[in-house]
Motif scaffolding. Sequence first.
Motif, PDB file in Angstrom:
ATOM      1  N   SER A  99      77.057  27.555  51.319  1.00 47.10           N
ATOM      2  CA  SER A  99      77.226  28.010  49.800  1.00 47.10           C
ATOM      3  C   SER A  99      75.959  29.117  49.763  1.00 47.10           C
ATOM      4  O   SER A  99      75.345  29.201  48.817  1.00 47.10           O
ATOM      5  CB  SER A  99      76.966  27.053  48.837  1.00 47.10           C
ATOM      6  N   HIS A 105      69.450  32.076  50.409  1.00 47.37           N
ATOM      7  CA  HIS A 105      68.747  31.007  50.353  1.00 47.37           C
ATOM      8  C   HIS A 105      67.414  31.321  50.789  1.00 47.37           C
ATOM      9  O   HIS A 105      66.285  30.803  50.401  1.00 47.37           O
ATOM     10  CB  HIS A 105      69.313  29.806  51.457  1.00 47.37           C
ATOM     11  N   SER A 114      63.956  26.022  45.572  1.00 46.81           N
ATOM     12  CA  SER A 114      65.238  25.073  45.468  1.00 46.81           C
ATOM     13  C   SER A 114      65.382  24.394  46.835  1.00 46.81           C
ATOM     14  O   SER A 114      65.407  24.503  47.922  1.00 46.81           O
ATOM     15  CB  SER A 114      66.476  26.343  45.533  1.00 46.81           C
ATOM     16  N   ARG A 116      68.056  22.766  48.002  1.00 43.03           N
ATOM     17  CA  ARG A 116      69.245  23.223  48.787  1.00 43.03           C
ATOM     18  C   ARG A 116      68.572  24.290  49.658  1.00 43.03           C
ATOM     19  O   ARG A 116      69.203  24.228  50.870  1.00 43.03           O
ATOM     20  CB  ARG A 116      70.297  23.407  47.857  1.00 43.03           C
ATOM     21  N   SER A 117      68.289  25.184  49.240  1.00 41.56           N
ATOM     22  CA  SER A 117      67.879  26.392  49.850  1.00 41.56           C
ATOM     23  C   SER A 117      66.904  25.973  51.090  1.00 41.56           C
ATOM     24  O   SER A 117      66.722  26.476  52.057  1.00 41.56           O
ATOM     25  CB  SER A 117      67.486  27.387  48.855  1.00 41.56           C
TER      26      SER A 117
END
Length: 142
Positions: A99, A105, A114, A116-117
């Motif tokens: 993503s 990221h 983040s 997720r990053s």
Amino acid sequence: MTEFTPLMSLLGGTLIGLSAVLLMAFNGRIAGMTGILTGLLPPVSSDWPWRAAFIAGAIVAPMLILAASSQAISFESPVPAPWIAISGLIAGVGVYFGSGCTSGHGVCGMARLSPRSLAATVIFMATATITVFVVRHVLGGF
């Protein structure tokens, strides 16, 4: 081996960070190159002007720096073209499933803390480290 250029690296990193901050401040957008480029592909998004300007700047700025300096860049690679194409495909698959790309990221996501990053950055840095080790020390390098 690659030549170590700490001052140029610091300057380049500073400019990348500055462009990411300015894009977020003025447009509220993440400076992920893949996402920016995707918005220029059909169907073209309605905010294509800033996307086109960002991509044009990423292409033209290095050309201007080269024109203003006496440095020349070698475009030779010891890696065979099929390996480069396969690497690009693998990176594209990673961008799709992750993503986002390393700039989205690694630069913007990490700055926003983040989770997720953070996970994506740890994974792509570990993968890069393992890949370099395997290519250079197990397969004999290019």
